[in-house]
Design a protein around this motif. Structure first.
Motif, short mmCIF file in Angstrom:
data_model
loop_
_atom_site.label_atom_id
_atom_site.label_comp_id
_atom_site.label_asym_id
_atom_site.label_seq_id
_atom_site.Cartn_x
_atom_site.Cartn_y
_atom_site.Cartn_z
N GLY A 1 -41.11 -0.21 67.36
CA GLY A 1 -41.14 -1.51 66.82
C GLY A 1 -39.92 -1.76 65.84
N LYS A 2 -39.92 -2.89 65.13
CA LYS A 2 -39.00 -3.33 64.18
C LYS A 2 -39.24 -3.26 62.98
CE LYS A 2 -37.10 -6.66 67.39
NZ LYS A 2 -36.88 -8.16 67.58
N ILE A 3 -38.44 -2.56 61.94
CA ILE A 3 -38.33 -2.59 60.63
C ILE A 3 -38.22 -3.95 60.14
CG2 ILE A 3 -37.22 -1.72 58.40
CD1 ILE A 3 -36.29 0.75 60.17
N SER A 4 -39.05 -4.33 58.99
CA SER A 4 -38.93 -5.57 58.35
C SER A 4 -37.58 -5.87 57.83
CB SER A 4 -40.09 -5.64 57.15
OG SER A 4 -39.75 -6.53 56.56
N ASN A 5 -37.25 -7.14 58.04
CA ASN A 5 -35.78 -7.50 57.53
C ASN A 5 -36.19 -8.24 56.32
OD1 ASN A 5 -37.16 -9.90 58.25
ND2 ASN A 5 -35.53 -10.52 59.68
N ALA A 6 -37.24 -8.15 55.55
CA ALA A 6 -37.52 -8.80 54.14
C ALA A 6 -36.55 -8.26 53.35
CB ALA A 6 -39.00 -8.26 53.76
N GLY A 7 -36.51 -9.00 52.10
CA GLY A 7 -35.50 -8.65 51.15
C GLY A 7 -35.59 -7.12 50.32
N ASN A 8 -36.73 -6.78 50.43
CA ASN A 8 -37.02 -5.53 49.67
C ASN A 8 -36.50 -4.27 50.77
OD1 ASN A 8 -39.07 -5.89 51.62
ND2 ASN A 8 -40.29 -4.18 50.78
N VAL A 9 -35.96 -4.50 51.67
CA VAL A 9 -35.59 -3.48 52.66
C VAL A 9 -34.03 -3.62 52.56
CG1 VAL A 9 -35.34 -2.58 54.82
CG2 VAL A 9 -37.41 -3.35 54.08
N ARG A 10 -33.17 -2.54 52.29
CA ARG A 10 -31.84 -2.57 52.19
C ARG A 10 -30.85 -1.43 52.80
NH1 ARG A 10 -29.67 -3.82 46.88
NH2 ARG A 10 -27.74 -2.77 47.58
N ALA A 11 -30.12 -1.75 53.27
CA ALA A 11 -29.00 -0.45 53.92
C ALA A 11 -27.86 -0.36 52.98
CB ALA A 11 -28.62 -0.87 55.36
N VAL A 12 -27.41 0.52 52.57
CA VAL A 12 -26.22 0.91 51.84
C VAL A 12 -25.33 1.61 52.74
CG1 VAL A 12 -27.26 1.13 49.39
CG2 VAL A 12 -27.23 3.12 50.96
N GLU A 13 -24.22 2.09 52.36
CA GLU A 13 -23.07 2.73 53.01
C GLU A 13 -23.45 4.31 53.71
OE1 GLU A 13 -20.88 1.13 54.60
OE2 GLU A 13 -21.78 -0.48 54.34
N THR A 14 -23.76 5.00 52.45
CA THR A 14 -23.92 6.22 52.52
C THR A 14 -25.09 6.93 52.19
OG1 THR A 14 -22.96 6.76 50.66
CG2 THR A 14 -21.40 6.80 52.50
N THR A 15 -25.56 8.28 52.57
CA THR A 15 -26.69 8.87 52.07
C THR A 15 -26.61 8.99 50.67
OG1 THR A 15 -27.00 10.14 54.20
CG2 THR A 15 -28.22 10.99 52.04
N ASN A 16 -25.42 9.61 50.06
CA ASN A 16 -25.28 9.71 48.54
C ASN A 16 -25.79 8.30 47.95
OD1 ASN A 16 -24.79 12.26 48.07
ND2 ASN A 16 -22.25 12.02 48.44
N GLU A 17 -25.26 7.39 48.34
CA GLU A 17 -25.64 5.99 47.65
C GLU A 17 -27.17 5.47 47.68
OE1 GLU A 17 -21.38 3.26 48.32
OE2 GLU A 17 -23.04 3.30 49.85
N VAL A 18 -27.69 6.16 48.88
CA VAL A 18 -29.19 6.05 48.99
C VAL A 18 -29.88 6.90 47.74
CG1 VAL A 18 -31.13 6.37 50.18
CG2 VAL A 18 -29.32 5.76 51.33
N ILE A 19 -29.28 8.21 47.63
CA ILE A 19 -29.86 8.99 46.53
C ILE A 19 -29.89 8.15 45.11
CG2 ILE A 19 -29.71 11.10 45.48
CD1 ILE A 19 -29.08 12.28 48.13
N GLU A 20 -28.48 7.95 45.00
CA GLU A 20 -27.95 7.07 43.90
C GLU A 20 -28.78 5.83 43.27
OE1 GLU A 20 -23.92 6.37 44.06
OE2 GLU A 20 -23.36 8.61 43.94
N TYR A 21 -29.39 5.00 44.34
CA TYR A 21 -29.79 3.81 44.36
C TYR A 21 -31.44 4.30 43.95
CZ TYR A 21 -32.51 -0.39 45.74
OH TYR A 21 -33.20 -1.55 45.46
N VAL A 22 -31.83 5.31 44.47
CA VAL A 22 -33.31 5.70 44.16
C VAL A 22 -33.30 6.47 42.63
CG1 VAL A 22 -35.32 7.47 44.37
CG2 VAL A 22 -34.22 6.18 46.25
N GLU A 23 -32.13 6.90 42.20
CA GLU A 23 -32.17 7.50 40.79
C GLU A 23 -32.33 6.17 39.70
OE1 GLU A 23 -29.13 10.44 39.78
OE2 GLU A 23 -28.46 10.41 41.88
N ARG A 24 -31.57 5.28 40.36
CA ARG A 24 -31.44 3.95 39.66
C ARG A 24 -32.63 2.96 39.53
NH1 ARG A 24 -26.74 3.40 42.04
NH2 ARG A 24 -27.20 1.60 42.69
#
Length: 314
Positions: free
Chosen positions: A181-204
């Motif tokens: 199936g497909k992941i929603s392309n709604a505004g609440n789903v976002r892709a960053v560049e690296t795994t470190n940036e994912v972790i930093e995003y969750v921290e903030r």
């Protein structure tokens, strides 16, 4: 009061009988020496691959430099004969395998270890247990707010963070969790560049969920592999709240954790004793140091045996 818990321990590594066959025929790439100095890997597994390479180099003094990229880019590099070795979280498709064989190479594919696809939340989020079904609904956009899962939550829109859109994390969610199936392309789903940036995003962001490999959140100071980094909180996942567990090594080995992926090594080195092939063997052969490094990193190595023991602590 006595505390009872399970300890997973290695009791030995399986012995190999005989020699592994060669990866293929004669080199067809006139630039073999240059190509053999490189390997490509999905960047979501780079921490453990770096550690394995450092140990391999210290042991053999053979240099082979990593190129970290998206999983598909790594496989494309193998198909184009830009590298002879890749590390990914999927096998080659039949079409990809045919392309490689048409160039007179025989791809050798072996699992390295098993990893837990991990969901992380902000430390200020009290809701740290989620069911597989609810996470599917978040992926598809059927559930968009925390209150839809936890009525008493004070948080609003769930913000779901991945690394790049072509990453193995995204592919795992679409192929293995959503069954194509497909992941929603709604505004609440976002892709960053690296795994470190994912972790930093969750921290903030208090209302975020990040999707990362368990390699990135294991606390390397803890040799028991039951402690995660403290800057984010790892969610427990299960088919019901009562059966939800975190991606500890034990629950990966017993398959109680529901989101498990396989890390693969794929080698097309046409020279049986070339550096790419030797690094491949270092990681995948039972009894080699590479399997122990994977164990210490919190993964469950593919070529080990374990025994479960009941331990009583007074």
């Amino acid at each position: 009061m006595n505390k009872r818990f399970n300890i997973l321990s290695i009791v030995g590594l399986t012995l190999i009988i005989g020699l592994l066959p060669s990866c293929g025929g004669k080199p067809t790439n006139t630039n073999y020496d240059e190509v053999a100095k490189l390997f490509a890997a999905d960047k979501s597994i780079s921490p453990v691959i770096d550690e394995c390479y450092n140990s391999f180099y210290n042991k053999t003094q053979r240099a082979i430099w990593p190129l970290y990229m998206s999983e598909q880019d790594a496989i494309d590099s193998l198909l184009d004969q830009k590298v002879y070795l890749v590390f990914t979280t999927r096998k080659l498709t039949p079409n990809e395998e045919s392309i490689i064989k048409s160039k007179h190479h025989n791809p050798r594919q072996k699992p390295l270890a098993y990893d837990g696809m991990t969901l992380i939340v902000n430390n200020d989020n009290p809701d740290t247990v989620i069911t597989v079904d609810n996470f599917k609904k978040i992926l598809t956009g059927e559930v968009k707010t925390w209150k839809e899962i936890y009525p008493e939550s004070k948080l609003d829109t769930i913000r779901l963070a991945f690394d790049t859109p072509t990453s193995s994390s995204v592919r795992y969610c679409t192929d293995s969790i959503l069954n194509g199936g497909k992941i929603s392309n709604a505004g609440n789903v976002r892709a960053v560049e690296t795994t470190n940036e994912v972790i930093e995003y969750v921290e903030r962001h208090k209302n975020a969920i990040g999707v990362v490999g368990s390699i990135w959140i294991n606390d390397q100071r803890d040799t028991t592999n039951v402690t995660f980094k403290r800057n984010v909180t790892v969610m427990a996942v299960g088919h019901s709240p009562m059966r939800a567990v975190k991606p500890y090594q034990y629950y990966i080995a017993t398959a109680e954790y529901p989101f498990i992926r396989t890390i693969w090594a794929i080698c097309t080195d046409p020279r049986g004793q070339g550096t790419p092939r030797r690094f491949f063997n270092f990681l995948t052969n039972p009894g080699e140091e590479g399997q122990l490094i994977l164990w210490r990193a919190g993964l469950y190595p593919a070529w080990t045996e374990f025994i479960e023991r009941k331990v009583v602590v007074d």
